[in-house]
Write a protein that holds these residues in place. Structure first.
Motif, PDB file in Angstrom:
ATOM      1  N   ASP A  32      12.488  -7.741  10.158  1.00 40.73           N
ATOM      2  CA  ASP A  32      12.083  -8.514   8.981  1.00 40.73           C
ATOM      3  C   ASP A  32      10.595  -8.358   8.705  1.00 40.73           C
ATOM      4  N   ILE A  33       9.793  -8.357   9.770  1.00 42.29           N
ATOM      5  CA  ILE A  33       8.338  -8.208   9.612  1.00 42.29           C
ATOM      6  C   ILE A  33       8.015  -6.874   8.960  1.00 42.29           C
ATOM      7  N   TYR A  34       8.613  -5.801   9.467  1.00 42.27           N
ATOM      8  CA  TYR A  34       8.261  -4.481   8.942  1.00 42.27           C
ATOM      9  C   TYR A  34       8.896  -4.197   7.583  1.00 42.27           C
ATOM     10  N   THR A  35      10.025  -4.803   7.299  1.00 49.20           N
ATOM     11  CA  THR A  35      10.563  -4.721   5.934  1.00 49.20           C
ATOM     12  C   THR A  35       9.573  -5.323   4.952  1.00 49.20           C
ATOM     13  N   TYR A  36       8.974  -6.439   5.345  1.00 45.40           N
ATOM     14  CA  TYR A  36       7.948  -7.075   4.506  1.00 45.40           C
ATOM     15  C   TYR A  36       6.710  -6.193   4.392  1.00 45.40           C
ATOM     16  N   LEU A  37       6.255  -5.617   5.504  1.00 51.64           N
ATOM     17  CA  LEU A  37       5.059  -4.770   5.475  1.00 51.64           C
ATOM     18  C   LEU A  37       5.264  -3.538   4.601  1.00 51.64           C
ATOM     19  N   TYR A  38       6.452  -2.949   4.655  1.00 53.34           N
ATOM     20  CA  TYR A  38       6.740  -1.822   3.760  1.00 53.34           C
ATOM     21  C   TYR A  38       6.641  -2.250   2.296  1.00 53.34           C
ATOM     22  N   SER A  39       7.077  -3.457   2.016  1.00 57.13           N
ATOM     23  CA  SER A  39       7.107  -3.926   0.625  1.00 57.13           C
ATOM     24  C   SER A  39       5.724  -4.209   0.062  1.00 57.13           C
ATOM     25  N   ILE A  40       4.739  -4.479   0.933  1.00 56.63           N
ATOM     26  CA  ILE A  40       3.398  -4.846   0.436  1.00 56.63           C
ATOM     27  C   ILE A  40       2.335  -3.796   0.716  1.00 56.63           C
ATOM     28  N   GLU A  41       2.698  -2.690   1.375  1.00 55.31           N
ATOM     29  CA  GLU A  41       1.649  -1.780   1.873  1.00 55.31           C
ATOM     30  C   GLU A  41       0.843  -1.104   0.764  1.00 55.31           C
ATOM     31  N   THR A  42       1.403  -0.986  -0.434  1.00 57.00           N
ATOM     32  CA  THR A  42       0.644  -0.380  -1.535  1.00 57.00           C
ATOM     33  C   THR A  42       0.079  -1.425  -2.495  1.00 57.00           C
ATOM     34  N   LEU A  43       0.257  -2.686  -2.147  1.00 52.30           N
ATOM     35  CA  LEU A  43      -0.182  -3.760  -3.044  1.00 52.30           C
ATOM     36  C   LEU A  43      -1.699  -3.840  -3.126  1.00 52.30           C
ATOM     37  N   HIS A  44      -2.374  -3.688  -1.996  1.00 49.05           N
ATOM     38  CA  HIS A  44      -3.836  -3.783  -1.950  1.00 49.05           C
ATOM     39  C   HIS A  44      -4.428  -2.484  -1.406  1.00 49.05           C
ATOM     40  N   THR A  45      -4.281  -1.421  -2.167  1.00 46.69           N
ATOM     41  CA  THR A  45      -4.860  -0.127  -1.809  1.00 46.69           C
ATOM     42  C   THR A  45      -5.490   0.496  -3.055  1.00 46.69           C
ATOM     43  N   ALA A  46      -6.483   1.337  -2.834  1.00 44.74           N
ATOM     44  CA  ALA A  46      -7.111   2.051  -3.947  1.00 44.74           C
ATOM     45  C   ALA A  46      -6.210   3.197  -4.397  1.00 44.74           C
ATOM     46  N   LYS A  47      -6.271   3.517  -5.675  1.00 44.40           N
ATOM     47  CA  LYS A  47      -5.478   4.608  -6.228  1.00 44.40           C
ATOM     48  C   LYS A  47      -6.279   5.913  -6.192  1.00 44.40           C
ATOM     49  N   PHE A  48      -5.604   6.980  -5.815  1.00 43.69           N
ATOM     50  CA  PHE A  48      -6.255   8.280  -5.781  1.00 43.69           C
ATOM     51  C   PHE A  48      -6.774   8.635  -7.185  1.00 43.69           C
ATOM     52  N   GLY A  49      -8.011   9.130  -7.232  1.00 43.72           N
ATOM     53  CA  GLY A  49      -8.630   9.464  -8.510  1.00 43.72           C
ATOM     54  C   GLY A  49      -9.704   8.495  -8.941  1.00 43.72           C
ATOM     55  N   TYR A  50      -9.863   7.406  -8.178  1.00 47.58           N
ATOM     56  CA  TYR A  50     -10.819   6.374  -8.589  1.00 47.58           C
ATOM     57  C   TYR A  50     -12.262   6.871  -8.630  1.00 47.58           C
ATOM     58  N   LEU A  51     -12.586   7.914  -7.851  1.00 47.28           N
ATOM     59  CA  LEU A  51     -13.968   8.395  -7.809  1.00 47.28           C
ATOM     60  C   LEU A  51     -14.445   8.988  -9.139  1.00 47.28           C
ATOM     61  N   LYS A  52     -13.514   9.269 -10.034  1.00 48.55           N
ATOM     62  CA  LYS A  52     -13.903   9.745 -11.363  1.00 48.55           C
ATOM     63  C   LYS A  52     -14.743   8.705 -12.099  1.00 48.55           C
ATOM     64  N   ASN A  53     -14.554   7.452 -11.729  1.00 46.25           N
ATOM     65  CA  ASN A  53     -15.297   6.368 -12.383  1.00 46.25           C
ATOM     66  C   ASN A  53     -16.643   6.089 -11.710  1.00 46.25           C
ATOM     67  N   GLN A  54     -16.914   6.781 -10.611  1.00 47.19           N
ATOM     68  CA  GLN A  54     -18.194   6.629  -9.915  1.00 47.19           C
ATOM     69  C   GLN A  54     -19.128   7.767 -10.336  1.00 47.19           C
ATOM     70  N   HIS A  55     -20.244   7.422 -10.966  1.00 51.71           N
ATOM     71  CA  HIS A  55     -21.141   8.439 -11.505  1.00 51.71           C
ATOM     72  C   HIS A  55     -22.227   8.860 -10.510  1.00 51.71           C
ATOM     73  N   ASP A  56     -22.425   8.069  -9.448  1.00 51.31           N
ATOM     74  CA  ASP A  56     -23.506   8.371  -8.506  1.00 51.31           C
ATOM     75  C   ASP A  56     -22.996   8.646  -7.097  1.00 51.31           C
ATOM     76  N   ILE A  57     -21.659   8.575  -6.926  1.00 51.87           N
ATOM     77  CA  ILE A  57     -21.057   8.750  -5.602  1.00 51.87           C
ATOM     78  C   ILE A  57     -19.922   9.764  -5.716  1.00 51.87           C
ATOM     79  N   ASN A  58     -19.869  10.686  -4.769  1.00 49.19           N
ATOM     80  CA  ASN A  58     -18.807  11.690  -4.796  1.00 49.19           C
ATOM     81  C   ASN A  58     -18.010  11.688  -3.499  1.00 49.19           C
ATOM     82  N   GLU A  59     -17.049  12.580  -3.451  1.00 50.16           N
ATOM     83  CA  GLU A  59     -16.137  12.655  -2.305  1.00 50.16           C
ATOM     84  C   GLU A  59     -16.872  12.948  -0.998  1.00 50.16           C
ATOM     85  N   LYS A  60     -17.855  13.845  -1.057  1.00 50.93           N
ATOM     86  CA  LYS A  60     -18.603  14.207   0.148  1.00 50.93           C
ATOM     87  C   LYS A  60     -19.385  13.021   0.698  1.00 50.93           C
TER      88      LYS A  60
END
Length: 305
Positions: free
Chosen positions: A59-87
């Motif tokens: 039950d615990i891990y079923t719940y964790l699977y259901s919320i694991e992407t709820l509070h994560t950054a989306k790939f591509g967000y660095l496009k909105n950063q003008h002074d910071i890059n991937e490196k």
């Protein structure tokens, strides 16, 4: 006629005595069912060690699977950063791993630190002069959440060579928590890795190699597009490939996770490339960490995949 409190307690104690048997699974209290001393019948590949909470684990891990992407950054967000890059992000994380080692923090603190860092950068443009400040404030929050004894703010002032003072770190900590609406809790790849390796009773060295694989992904911006549970599962799959453990994705993990073997091949190949590149990378903190005896020197493992 109302009974006294003493009479009520005595009646309940008598009821419990009447139902008590040495092997009973049906010992009953008037206010619920007593499962404390029940003999739990678990599947053969699940531990009876009470610290793993196996009675509740599914039950615990079923719940964790259901919320694991709820509070994560989306790939591509660095496009909105003008002074910071991937490196710059990779260099900061490499340094944060070193700080994490020096402060002897629990593993989960590192993963939560990176999660907080990415989520803040996703929502707020930041000057590169404040990037290290963001990193130490994120680790301060993560350590308060995960560690029994979090480092003091003065420790973070010292570790940055006084580039930031106490008030600046506190202000950044406040800014992070407000922007994230105090949503700090999120499951990490390390937590899922523990679960998978516990199910199949992996040896410590095997677990450590898989841990090395997922820590290498922390440096790679593109790897945030994968769910944490998938990273952990792919690390186990790759570890089994490296050590020639058959089957690479056992039936126990097919049953106890949402993944089949074909789901893991793409990510495990990316992890394999990260492992191969690590030897010649300019960012060496993670590799040096896993070259120590404490981590079985798994960074020197010969990889044939």
């Amino acid at each position: 006629m109302k009974k006294s409190l003493g009479q009520v307690i005595e009646n309940k104690e008598n009821l419990i005595k009447d139902h008590k048997t040495s092997d009973s699974l049906t010992a009953v209290r008037t206010f619920g069912t007593n499962i404390t001393n029940q003999k739990l019948i678990l599947s053969p590949f699940i531990s009876n060690n009470p610290i793993y909470l196996e009675y509740y684990a599914d039950d615990i891990y079923t719940y964790l699977y259901s919320i694991e992407t709820l509070h994560t950054a989306k790939f591509g967000y660095l496009k909105n950063q003008h002074d910071i890059n991937e490196k710059m992000r990779s260099i900061l994380i490499d340094w944060l791993v070193d700080v994490h080692i020096k402060f002897k923090l629990v593993p989960e603190t590192l993963y939560l630190t990176i999660n907080i860092l990415d989520r803040y950068l996703e929502k707020n443009p930041l000057s590169r002069t404040k990037l290290q400040l963001l990193g130490v404030a994120a680790m301060l929050i993560a350590s308060k959440y995960e560690d029994i004894y979090a480092p003091d703010i003065s420790d973070f002032v010292f570790i940055t060579d006084k580039a930031y003072d106490r008030d600046e770190i506190i202000l950044m900590e406040s800014s992070i928590l407000k922007l994230l609406e105090f949503n700090v809790c999120t499951p990490s790849a390390y937590r899922f890795l523990e679960r998978y390796c516990q199910i199949i009773e992996s040896e410590d060295k095997n677990f450590t190699l898989a841990q090395y694989f997922i820590e290498l992904t922390l440096l790679e911006y593109r790897m945030i597009k994968y769910p944490q549970s998938l990273l952990a599962a792919s690390a186990v799959y790759l570890m089994h490939k490296v050590y020639n453990i058959i089957p690479e994705w056992p039936d126990e993990l097919i049953i106890k996770s949402p993944y089949k073997e074909n789901d893991l091949k793409v990510v495990s190949k990316e992890m394999c490339l990260l492992f191969q590149k690590a030897r010649n990378s300019q960012l060496q903190v993670i590799r040096k960490k896993f070259l120590t005896q404490q981590f079985f020197q798994v960074a020197n493992t010969t990889l044939i995949y």
